[in-house]
Design an enzyme around this catalytic site. Structure first.
Site, PDB file in Angstrom:
ATOM      1  N   HIS A  82      48.796  80.804  -5.647  1.00  0.00           N
ATOM      2  CA  HIS A  82      50.499  79.205  -5.623  1.00  0.00           C
ATOM      3  C   HIS A  82      50.931  79.050  -4.733  1.00  0.00           C
ATOM      4  O   HIS A  82      51.724  79.319  -4.006  1.00  0.00           O
ATOM      5  CB  HIS A  82      50.838  78.921  -6.630  1.00  0.00           C
ATOM      6  N   ASP A 100      52.014  79.688 -14.063  1.00  0.00           N
ATOM      7  CA  ASP A 100      52.632  80.646 -13.117  1.00  0.00           C
ATOM      8  C   ASP A 100      54.113  81.631 -13.623  1.00  0.00           C
ATOM      9  O   ASP A 100      54.739  81.316 -12.633  1.00  0.00           O
ATOM     10  CB  ASP A 100      52.733  79.027 -12.625  1.00  0.00           C
ATOM     11  N   PRO A 136      58.695  61.120  43.750  1.00  0.00           N
ATOM     12  CA  PRO A 136      60.060  60.489  44.184  1.00  0.00           C
ATOM     13  C   PRO A 136      59.465  59.254  44.835  1.00  0.00           C
ATOM     14  O   PRO A 136      58.126  58.840  44.071  1.00  0.00           O
ATOM     15  CB  PRO A 136      59.371  61.086  45.527  1.00  0.00           C
ATOM     16  N   GLY A 148      68.450  60.839  38.459  1.00  0.00           N
ATOM     17  CA  GLY A 148      68.275  61.898  38.936  1.00  0.00           C
ATOM     18  C   GLY A 148      68.773  63.191  37.561  1.00  0.00           C
ATOM     19  O   GLY A 148      68.852  63.617  37.458  1.00  0.00           O
ATOM     20  N   GLY A 194      60.515  66.019  46.881  1.00  0.00           N
ATOM     21  CA  GLY A 194      61.728  65.716  46.982  1.00  0.00           C
ATOM     22  C   GLY A 194      62.771  66.535  47.432  1.00  0.00           C
ATOM     23  O   GLY A 194      61.519  67.514  48.209  1.00  0.00           O
ATOM     24  N   CYS A 253      55.901  63.221  53.200  1.00  0.00           N
ATOM     25  CA  CYS A 253      55.912  64.670  53.255  1.00  0.00           C
ATOM     26  C   CYS A 253      55.399  65.032  54.556  1.00  0.00           C
ATOM     27  O   CYS A 253      56.246  66.006  55.035  1.00  0.00           O
ATOM     28  CB  CYS A 253      56.273  64.970  52.074  1.00  0.00           C
ATOM     29  N   LYS A 284      70.416  54.663  56.744  1.00  0.00           N
ATOM     30  CA  LYS A 284      70.722  56.565  56.691  1.00  0.00           C
ATOM     31  C   LYS A 284      69.441  56.791  57.944  1.00  0.00           C
ATOM     32  O   LYS A 284      69.802  57.491  59.150  1.00  0.00           O
ATOM     33  CB  LYS A 284      69.422  57.868  55.566  1.00  0.00           C
TER      34      LYS A 284
END
Length: 906
Positions: A106, A142, A576, A634, A654, A711, A761
């Site tokens: 059941h 039942d 990246p 991030g 990264g 990279c 940079k």
């Protein structure tokens, strides 16, 4: 034991099969008569095994047992009756006859929800716990003693189907078989049911499933899901000029912060009109809270997506191609085989009005898959296209990626550029739909060629990450993706690669204006290799295999040990900005081929090709939630993915610094699997016996390829002393010839750097080199023009202790140092004197020297007399602080799979 199985359905069939596997003798199966000439699945299985099958239409007449039925039952000599699913009333004379009596399954936690509609009422009452009971059968109320119970959590959006398929069916089969085992060993309890908490609700039928709108949103949601799919919650609703009985399916509760806008639909009795939105029909409870309904069904049986309520008459016929006409003819044959009572299948033939039932829907869906594996048809689709013509049109639209139910709504940013019109999505992509970020947050993505904004892009928040991960988890655990066989998964990936190829000029143009990549390079490498990657890994989908292992106990105990390679689950990928699409492809293709779902965070400065990729996955037919794209920072999005307990794998490319933080967060959160491709300072050693022309050409490529934003770029060149001056002179002459300019100009060699901060940079990096005493022979400064253009630089006289000799520039800066003639071991020591180990190179005609050097270079990739020659079949990854784990090749699959060992004693 000798068991009689009394019941029906697939559930009864599975219990029957498991009892036979346990060694029990099934002396008879008692089930319902055939319907429309088709036997019940339980009967079909038993007949196949030669087990006696009895198909009594009834067991008693006017309250009394039918003697002939009782006689036939008793003749089988059962010691136990098992009633796995029984819709007939079985007399107590039969229930009590076997030595061990009778047990029955059941689907509720008795004494709660006695009665035939127990699952419905579990949901209607909003129970937080559900489950099943195996009890000693009584007179049908039942109320018999409990033998065994199992419980599960009821999820907020569970329907009768979902909770049954997730728990009540599979665990119910196991529980019923376990109950028989307990009886066999004499350990089966008989626990009297308590009266406290007992409930009995009537059978849910269509006439009593009418909706009372004067309730809270949660109560309305529970009523609709508790009647979904049978009998269906309904209410009379105005359609055109008349009231139409409308049945509601697919309800979910909606956060009240969700913007409520759409076309108003008057709902008689409701506190306020509903809203037909692009997500579905938004309804309101008397508490002001909201629920969303996905599908609607009209009185004639036709089902539609609720979002299309006001467009039901707008559908225009699709003109079929010759290939599609062949498919339609095949479907006509399939319909005829199912509707055998119909003389001819006309365009107007209605599947259900001709007598088709739910099992016929399952069969039709499976038949379609056999003929069109790329067509992901759901049972719901059949209910939404009931006539043959509607069905064929719906299938064709899905095959073309034009189906209405999962219609992809894209708010494009359109631009005319590069002699073409490009259309760019700019919202987050979550659960198969483009959507605004939480709170409507946006930011500007900048074109590095002129420094001007391209468009506003949705900026994902932590709440969006949670939504995307939840969608990916649901797609993996409950959706079609998790059920799909590997070959079908491969076909979707091939289809995606085809779509990427169809859009390759648009993708390359977007890549050029968003990242500064030279268009011709973007077309060949950024996009071209991405397409190759998906095709390569699509071929791996059905070739992921485990192995069998001979263990010591294999004989004489007859043990079998084997391994399974399984997907890990929800994966996060953080990519990246230097190769926005290609880096996505390298990781995502392997991830999907292994069977995982994914949440991708593109770099914040280059999100646009990732979002275009998301659109193509939807058009390729990927199920909702399999691929999710979240542009964002991030510090919030990337960090939340690292911390999220439901993410089981994170792939990152990264910087080493960020990679260390990610690795720490992944360990602390849930020890999730990690692969990292980090910084590099790749050495390139050029010996005096090299091919000078090739060394100059490939040396230039090793540094300046993709504007140096590469990279594996050669971070430092070691040139043998005897050829040093000649090599430097030739390199400088070649650098002077490089054309710096608009990346969309086909003659441009060198486009702008990716973004302003990176340009600054690079300028500072070169200034530092000069201050330390390195000799700047050329370039090293910003070009005097709009945009982020940098003049490629060449340094020589670089000493080992200098900043530029040790740190990566990640830009077009060539660092040249000389080494003494024939000092192979000395230059190797200098080349390896770095914490990075991503790539390396050597140029020499002496193959023995080349192999000697390649063996000793501490790097994941060594190029000999070439450079940058990566291939989708060749593993790629670094050593030391350049990270661990591989992209590309067969080894990449290992990053997205887990190995399970299985040992069987038989």
């Amino acid at each position: 034991m000798k068991i009689a199985v009394i019941g029906q359905s697939l559930f009864g069939q599975e219990v029957y099969k498991e009892l036979r596997k346990d060694g029990h003798v099934i002396v008879g199966v008692f089930t319902i008569p055939d319907k429309d000439g088709k036997a019940d699945p339980l009967a079909t299985e038993a007949e196949k095994d030669g087990v006696p099958v009895f198909k009594f239409p009834r067991w008693r007449l006017k309250g009394n047992s039918i003697p002939e039925v009782v006689k036939q039952y008793k003749a089988v000599g059962a010691e136990l009756n098992v009633l796995p699913f029984c819709s007939q009333f079985i007399p107590m004379e039969i229930i009590n006859f076997p030595r061990h009596g009778s047990i029955i399954y059941h689907p509720s936690l008795l004494p709660r929800h006695r009665g035939a509609s127990a699952i419905n009422w579990t949901l209607i009452h909003g129970d937080k716990k559900g489950g099943f009971t195996v009890f000693w059968a009584d007179d049908g109320l039942d109320t018999g003693p409990i033998l065994l119970q199992r419980e599960c959590d009821v999820e907020p959006d569970d329907t009768v189907n979902s909770i049954y398929n997730r728990f009540l069916f599979p665990e119910g089969v196991k529980g019923t078989v376990e109950a028989v085992r307990l009886i066999e060993v004499g350990k089966a309890p008989r626990i009297t049911q308590p009266q406290e908490g007992a409930t009995y609700e009537g059978i849910q039928k269509k006439e009593n499933a009418k909706i009372d709108w004067n309730q809270s949103a949660e109560a309305l949601h529970n009523w609709i899901r508790g009647n979904d799919k049978v009998p269906g919650a309904w209410k009379h609703t105005p359609l055109c000029v008349s009231l139409q009985k409308l049945t509601f399916y697919g309800s979910t509760l909606v956060d009240n912060d969700t913007p409520a806008s759409g076309q108003s639909l008057e709902i008689p009795g409701a506190c306020r009109p509903g809203l037909v939105t692009k997500q579905g029909l938004l309804l309101f409870g008397n508490d002001g809270k909201m629920l969303l309904v996905k599908n609607l069904q009209f009185e004639d049986g036709k089902m539609i997506p609720a979002a299309q309520y006001f467009r039901t008459g707008d559908s225009t016929a699709v003109e079929l191609t010759e290939e599609e006409k062949v498919f339609a003819a095949e479907m006509r044959v399939v319909w005829k085989s199912i509707l055998s009572n119909v003389p001819e299948i006309e365009d107007s033939t209605d599947f259900f009005k001709c007598g088709a039932a739910s099992m016929d829907v399952v069969r039709l869906v499976e038949e379609v898959k056999l003929r069109a594996n790329q067509l992901q048809l759901q049972n719901e689709d059949v209910y939404m296209a009931t006539t043959f013509q509607e069905f064929v049109q719906m299938c064709v639209r899905k095959l073309r990626g034009e189906d209405g139910e999962d219609e992809l709504v894209v708010d494009y940013v359109e631009k005319n550029v590069n002699n073409m019109s490009i259309r760019m999505p700019h919202q987050l992509f979550i659960n198969g739909q483009f959507t605004d970020a939480e709170g409507g947050n946006t930011y500007q993505t900048i074109n590095p060629t002129d420094g001007k904004p391209i468009c506003e892009v949705s900026l994902a928040q932590v709440a969006d990450v949670d939504c995307a991960v939840a969608a990916a988890k649901a797609a993996f655990e409950e959706g079609e993706w998790g059920k799909m066989n590997p070959r079908e998964r491969g076909r979707l990936m091939y289809r995606l690669a085809d779509l990427m190829e169809e859009h390759q000029e648009e993708l390359a143009t977007i890549e050029a204006i968003d990242s500064g990549a030279v268009y011709t390079l973007a077309l060949k490498t950024h996009v071209g290799m991405s397409i190759q990657t998906f095709r390569y890994f699509a071929g791996w989908c059905d070739k992921i295999q485990g192995s069998t292992i001979p263990i010591n106990q294999s004989r004489p105990n007859r043990n079998l040990t084997f391994t399974r390679r399984e997907p890990v689950g929800v994966c996060a990928i953080v990519i990246p900005w230097n190769y926005p699409l290609m880096m996505l492809a390298w990781k995502t293709a392997a991830c999907l081929a292994a069977g995982n779902t994914v949440v991708v965070k593109p770099a914040q400065v280059t999100p646009l090709t990732a979002l275009k990729f998301a659109e193509l996955t939807a058009k390729a037919g990927f199920p909702r939630g399999v691929v999710n794209i979240l542009p964002g920072s991030g510090s919030s999005v990337g960090q939340r993915l690292s911390d999220h307990p439901d993410v089981r794998k994170l792939g990152f490319t990264g910087s080493t610094q960020i990679g260390k933080q990610i690795m720490k967060s992944c360990a602390v959160s849930n020890v999730k699997k990690v692969s990292l491709e980090l910084g590099g300072k790749s050495p390139l050693i050029i010996f005096s016996d090299c091919d000078m022309d090739k060394a100059v050409r490939m040396g230039m490529s090793s540094v300046f390829f993709n504007k140096g934003e590469n990279c594996i770029a050669a971070g430092r060149l070691f040139v043998e002393e005897s050829i040093h001056d000649q090599f430097v002179h030739r390199v400088v002459e070649e650098v002077k010839k490089m054309k710096i300019g608009d990346p969309l100009d086909r003659s441009t060699d060198h486009g702008p750097q990716n973004h302003k901060a990176h340009l600054d940079k690079l300028v500072q990096y070169c200034e530092t080199g000069v201050k330390e005493g390195a000799r700047l022979l050329y370039g090293g400064k910003q070009v005097d023009r709009p945009g982020f253009f940098f003049e490629p630089a060449v340094f020589t006289d670089v000493q080992d202790n200098m900043y530029v000799a040790q740190e990566e520039s990640f830009g077009p800066v060539m660092i040249i140092s000389k080494f003494k003639d024939s000092d192979v071991d000395g230059v190797l020591k200098r080349a390896n004197d770095t914490e990075y180990g991503l790539a390396s190179g050597v140029f020499t005609r002496d193959i023995s020297k080349a192999l000697y050097v390649s063996e000793r270079l501490e790097a994941g990739t060594v190029f000999i007399n070439t450079y940058n020659k990566t291939d989708v079949a060749a593993p790629f990854g670094g050593f030391k602080q350049s990270g661990f784990g591989k992209d590309l090749g067969e080894e990449a699959l290992n990053e997205y799979l887990k190995t399970k060992t299985v040992t069987i004693e038989y």
